[in-house]
Design a protein around this motif. Structure first.
Motif, PDB file in Angstrom:
ATOM      1  N   THR A  66      -6.670  -0.044   4.951  1.00 30.16           N
ATOM      2  CA  THR A  66      -7.474  -1.039   5.522  1.00 30.16           C
ATOM      3  C   THR A  66      -6.608  -1.791   6.559  1.00 30.16           C
ATOM      4  O   THR A  66      -5.578  -1.597   7.097  1.00 30.16           O
ATOM      5  N   SER A  67      -7.558  -2.775   7.346  1.00 32.79           N
ATOM      6  CA  SER A  67      -6.912  -3.290   8.544  1.00 32.79           C
ATOM      7  C   SER A  67      -6.000  -4.222   8.136  1.00 32.79           C
ATOM      8  O   SER A  67      -4.879  -4.474   9.130  1.00 32.79           O
ATOM      9  N   ALA A  68      -6.119  -4.744   7.048  1.00 30.52           N
ATOM     10  CA  ALA A  68      -4.930  -5.615   6.651  1.00 30.52           C
ATOM     11  C   ALA A  68      -3.707  -5.064   6.258  1.00 30.52           C
ATOM     12  O   ALA A  68      -2.456  -5.359   6.614  1.00 30.52           O
ATOM     13  N   ASP A  69      -3.913  -3.437   5.781  1.00 34.17           N
ATOM     14  CA  ASP A  69      -2.797  -2.852   5.520  1.00 34.17           C
ATOM     15  C   ASP A  69      -1.953  -2.537   6.601  1.00 34.17           C
ATOM     16  O   ASP A  69      -0.873  -2.493   7.005  1.00 34.17           O
ATOM     17  N   LYS A  70      -2.717  -2.070   7.650  1.00 34.63           N
ATOM     18  CA  LYS A  70      -2.263  -1.800   8.944  1.00 34.63           C
ATOM     19  C   LYS A  70      -1.416  -2.913   9.661  1.00 34.63           C
ATOM     20  O   LYS A  70      -0.600  -2.404  10.160  1.00 34.63           O
ATOM     21  N   ARG A  71      -2.064  -3.905   9.610  1.00 33.09           N
ATOM     22  CA  ARG A  71      -1.298  -5.131  10.234  1.00 33.09           C
ATOM     23  C   ARG A  71      -0.062  -5.262   9.588  1.00 33.09           C
ATOM     24  O   ARG A  71       0.906  -5.854  10.076  1.00 33.09           O
ATOM     25  N   LEU A  72      -0.024  -5.122   8.386  1.00 36.88           N
ATOM     26  CA  LEU A  72       1.161  -5.472   7.381  1.00 36.88           C
ATOM     27  C   LEU A  72       2.176  -4.359   7.820  1.00 36.88           C
ATOM     28  O   LEU A  72       3.459  -4.696   7.764  1.00 36.88           O
ATOM     29  N   LEU A  73       1.902  -3.206   7.982  1.00 40.39           N
ATOM     30  CA  LEU A  73       2.788  -1.988   8.212  1.00 40.39           C
ATOM     31  C   LEU A  73       3.370  -1.859   9.763  1.00 40.39           C
ATOM     32  O   LEU A  73       4.426  -1.444   9.985  1.00 40.39           O
ATOM     33  N   TRP A  74       2.350  -2.004  10.618  1.00 35.87           N
ATOM     34  CA  TRP A  74       2.834  -1.804  11.806  1.00 35.87           C
ATOM     35  C   TRP A  74       3.737  -2.780  12.702  1.00 35.87           C
ATOM     36  O   TRP A  74       3.780  -3.865  12.543  1.00 35.87           O
ATOM     37  N   GLY A  75       4.963  -2.077  13.200  1.00 36.07           N
ATOM     38  CA  GLY A  75       5.697  -2.924  13.730  1.00 36.07           C
ATOM     39  C   GLY A  75       6.899  -3.446  12.569  1.00 36.07           C
ATOM     40  O   GLY A  75       7.807  -4.150  13.107  1.00 36.07           O
ATOM     41  N   ARG A  76       6.620  -3.439  11.245  1.00 35.35           N
ATOM     42  CA  ARG A  76       7.394  -3.845  10.415  1.00 35.35           C
ATOM     43  C   ARG A  76       8.170  -2.428   9.762  1.00 35.35           C
ATOM     44  O   ARG A  76       9.246  -2.168  10.011  1.00 35.35           O
ATOM     45  N   GLN A  77       7.164  -1.630   9.059  1.00 35.88           N
ATOM     46  CA  GLN A  77       7.718  -0.455   8.463  1.00 35.88           C
ATOM     47  C   GLN A  77       7.604   0.483   9.630  1.00 35.88           C
ATOM     48  O   GLN A  77       8.556   1.555   9.568  1.00 35.88           O
ATOM     49  N   PHE A  78       6.347   0.729  10.421  1.00 37.84           N
ATOM     50  CA  PHE A  78       6.429   1.596  11.504  1.00 37.84           C
ATOM     51  C   PHE A  78       6.760   1.201  12.893  1.00 37.84           C
ATOM     52  O   PHE A  78       6.377   0.202  13.259  1.00 37.84           O
ATOM     53  N   LEU A  79       7.897   1.888  13.433  1.00 32.44           N
ATOM     54  CA  LEU A  79       8.392   1.515  14.585  1.00 32.44           C
ATOM     55  C   LEU A  79       8.883  -0.122  14.485  1.00 32.44           C
ATOM     56  O   LEU A  79       8.480  -0.935  15.553  1.00 32.44           O
ATOM     57  N   ASN A  80       9.761  -0.469  13.707  1.00 29.60           N
ATOM     58  CA  ASN A  80      10.251  -1.859  13.876  1.00 29.60           C
ATOM     59  C   ASN A  80      11.126  -1.853  14.720  1.00 29.60           C
ATOM     60  O   ASN A  80      11.803  -0.882  15.234  1.00 29.60           O
ATOM     61  N   PRO A  81      11.113  -2.988  15.535  1.00 28.44           N
ATOM     62  CA  PRO A  81      11.994  -3.455  16.730  1.00 28.44           C
ATOM     63  C   PRO A  81      13.382  -2.946  16.497  1.00 28.44           C
ATOM     64  O   PRO A  81      14.066  -2.524  17.351  1.00 28.44           O
ATOM     65  N   GLY A  82      13.840  -3.169  15.202  1.00 27.60           N
ATOM     66  CA  GLY A  82      15.168  -3.086  14.957  1.00 27.60           C
ATOM     67  C   GLY A  82      15.694  -1.628  15.032  1.00 27.60           C
ATOM     68  O   GLY A  82      16.840  -1.094  15.420  1.00 27.60           O
ATOM     69  N   THR A  83      14.718  -0.663  14.734  1.00 29.16           N
ATOM     70  CA  THR A  83      14.929   0.786  15.000  1.00 29.16           C
ATOM     71  C   THR A  83      15.222   1.234  16.442  1.00 29.16           C
ATOM     72  O   THR A  83      15.979   2.024  16.481  1.00 29.16           O
TER      73      THR A  83
ATOM     74  N   PRO B  97       0.938  -1.257  -0.180  1.00 28.15           N
ATOM     75  CA  PRO B  97      -0.108  -0.061  -0.234  1.00 28.15           C
ATOM     76  C   PRO B  97       0.757   1.319  -0.067  1.00 28.15           C
ATOM     77  O   PRO B  97       0.844   1.971   1.105  1.00 28.15           O
ATOM     78  N   VAL B  98       1.321   1.428  -1.067  1.00 32.00           N
ATOM     79  CA  VAL B  98       2.688   2.711  -1.081  1.00 32.00           C
ATOM     80  C   VAL B  98       1.948   4.120  -0.800  1.00 32.00           C
ATOM     81  O   VAL B  98       2.411   4.820  -0.185  1.00 32.00           O
ATOM     82  N   VAL B  99       0.607   4.257  -1.738  1.00 29.70           N
ATOM     83  CA  VAL B  99       0.174   5.603  -1.247  1.00 29.70           C
ATOM     84  C   VAL B  99      -0.456   5.798   0.005  1.00 29.70           C
ATOM     85  O   VAL B  99      -0.117   6.794   0.607  1.00 29.70           O
ATOM     86  N   GLY B 100      -1.166   4.925   0.689  1.00 30.58           N
ATOM     87  CA  GLY B 100      -1.611   4.912   1.861  1.00 30.58           C
ATOM     88  C   GLY B 100      -0.444   4.921   2.940  1.00 30.58           C
ATOM     89  O   GLY B 100      -0.850   5.939   3.935  1.00 30.58           O
ATOM     90  N   ALA B 101       0.757   4.284   2.823  1.00 30.20           N
ATOM     91  CA  ALA B 101       1.636   4.242   3.663  1.00 30.20           C
ATOM     92  C   ALA B 101       2.427   5.613   3.505  1.00 30.20           C
ATOM     93  O   ALA B 101       2.775   6.155   4.709  1.00 30.20           O
ATOM     94  N   GLU B 102       2.561   6.207   2.459  1.00 30.25           N
ATOM     95  CA  GLU B 102       3.227   7.372   2.520  1.00 30.25           C
ATOM     96  C   GLU B 102       2.300   8.487   3.014  1.00 30.25           C
ATOM     97  O   GLU B 102       2.891   9.361   3.701  1.00 30.25           O
ATOM     98  N   ALA B 103       0.962   8.543   2.850  1.00 34.84           N
ATOM     99  CA  ALA B 103       0.037   9.382   3.168  1.00 34.84           C
ATOM    100  C   ALA B 103       0.096   9.631   4.966  1.00 34.84           C
ATOM    101  O   ALA B 103       0.158  10.476   5.374  1.00 34.84           O
ATOM    102  N   ALA B 104       0.111   7.990   5.459  1.00 38.15           N
ATOM    103  CA  ALA B 104       0.082   8.117   6.860  1.00 38.15           C
ATOM    104  C   ALA B 104       1.461   8.628   7.587  1.00 38.15           C
ATOM    105  O   ALA B 104       1.495   9.289   8.293  1.00 38.15           O
ATOM    106  N   SER B 105       2.527   8.338   6.752  1.00 40.27           N
ATOM    107  CA  SER B 105       3.883   8.993   6.999  1.00 40.27           C
ATOM    108  C   SER B 105       3.792  10.643   6.935  1.00 40.27           C
ATOM    109  O   SER B 105       4.284  11.119   8.101  1.00 40.27           O
ATOM    110  N   MET B 106       3.330  11.125   6.120  1.00 39.86           N
ATOM    111  CA  MET B 106       3.021  12.499   5.898  1.00 39.86           C
ATOM    112  C   MET B 106       2.374  13.282   7.318  1.00 39.86           C
ATOM    113  O   MET B 106       2.697  14.152   7.599  1.00 39.86           O
ATOM    114  N   PHE B 107       1.236  12.351   7.194  1.00 42.80           N
ATOM    115  CA  PHE B 107       0.549  12.845   8.675  1.00 42.80           C
ATOM    116  C   PHE B 107       1.285  12.916   9.848  1.00 42.80           C
ATOM    117  O   PHE B 107       1.276  13.802  10.631  1.00 42.80           O
TER     118      PHE B 107
END
Ligand SMILES: Nc1ncnc2c1ncn2[C@@H]1O[C@H](COP(=O)(O)OP(=O)(O)O)[C@@H](O)[C@H]1O
Ligand SMILES: [Mg+2]
Length: 312
Positions: free
Chosen positions: A288-305, A95-105
């Motif tokens: 979507t909730s599926a997008d959110k599950r995919l992104l949270w903890g992986r792209q957003f606030l990954n434990p490695g960060t 979900p490139v568009v939604g992920a970018e929009a969420a990041s800008m927000f």
């Protein structure tokens, strides 16, 4: 093509104020005027009624081909205001568009000066509308240069420069106090959203005739990643450090003129803001909730960060 022809055929819509003209007296823009925003918003109706979309929109929306840059894009206008519309490539399963929009927000919530965005769904595809910061309210052109230009590096070196080189060039051009802290904040934010595409063309400065200031942030795009290790596109110290990790970034805070308390404060704030505003950000990006599950903890606030920072 020789260099002169090449410059004279470049688009008048190009980034920043400079345009190449054959006459020093008369200004003749070359591109066809940008399509109106309303054309994008009513594209489904236009297509359904058998009408034609403008060439640029048709290419970006229907065939999904890239128009320069990594993603299909089109420039649109709403009155004198100009927007960059960024589309999902048709073969994209992220979900490139939604992920970018969420990041800008989230960046805005974190206090970063950021281009304003919104998401529209057109013909079943998400489109990110980003307001251009290099055009004014009346369409006037604003002097802007990429960090690549600021550092004087070559086209092919966009991924070999560093944030510190960029900061040096800003300081040399009388950037205001607070610029180093703002840049540090942007590095940390890029880490926190897994934007590993933070190369020198994805940063810019505005010039008002006397001083350079950081442009609003743009292209804050979480990238696909697996696992907990990731790297930034450019280094954040003078020795080539690129690891996506808050503790590592904290250890070079001196280069950004920050005390340990101030630097930690910035990192904690970013972590907290992303954590607390995730739901609102996801809504802004129409995830979507599926997008959110995919992104949270992986792209957003990954434990490695966060590993090694503040008891993590
Ligand atoms: N809000 C903006 N205002 C002005 N120029 C912008 C803005 N956002 C992007 N740009 C310019 O357009 C180029 C491509 O946009 P970007 O968001 O980086 O797309 P991509 O994801 O394809 O790299 C940028 O390198 C920058 O020069
Ligand atoms: Mg880019």
């Amino acid at each position: 093509m020789d260099e002169r022809t090449y410059l004279l055929r470049s688009g008048s819509n190009r980034f920043g104020a400079i345009d190449f003209q054959s006459s020093p007296e008369e200004y003749v823009p070359r591109d066809s005027a940008p399509a109106p925003l309303t054309e994008l918003l009513s594209a489904a109706d236009i297509v359904e009624a058998g009408g034609d979309l403008s060439y640029e929109l048709e290419r970006a929306l229907l065939s999904g081909t890239a128009m320069g840059g990594a993603r299909p894009k089109a420039i649109l206008h709403d009155g004198a205001r100009e927007y960059i519309a960024k589309f999902t490539a048709s073969n994209d399963n992220f979900p490139v568009v939604g992920a970018e929009a969420a990041s800008m927000f989230l960046a805005e919530r974190a206090g970063i000066d950021v281009a304003s965005t919104r998401v529209e769904t057109v013909l079943g595809r998400s489109v990110l509308l980003v307001e251009r910061f290099d055009r004014g309210d009346r369409g006037e052109r604003v002097l802007a240069v990429s960090a690549l230009t600021m550092t004087g590096l070559d086209e092919l070196q966009a991924r070999s420069g560093s944030y510190v080189d960029f900061l040096d060039s800003l300081r040399m051009n009388r950037a205001p106090e607070g610029t180093a802290a703002e840049l540090f904040t942007r590095i940390a934010f890029n880490m926190a959203i897994s934007n590993s595409d933070d190369h020198l063309r994805n940063h810019a400065a505005l010039w008002d005739g006397t001083k350079a200031v950081l442009s609003p942030a743009y292209d804050l795009s979480p990238m696909r990643r697996s696992g907990e290790t990731a790297s930034q596109a450019i280094s954040y110290d003078r020795k080539g450090a690129r690891t996506n990790n808050f503790a590592e970034l904290l250890s070079v805070r001196n280069l950004y003129g920050l005390s340990e308390a101030d630097a930690s404060g910035i990192l904690e704030r970013i972590q907290g803001v992303i954590h607390d505003n995730w739901e609102d950000a996801a809504e802004h990006g129409r995830l979507t909730s599926a997008d959110k599950r995919l992104l949270w903890g992986r792209q957003f606030l990954n434990p490695g960060t966060l590993y090694g920072f503040n008891g993590h």
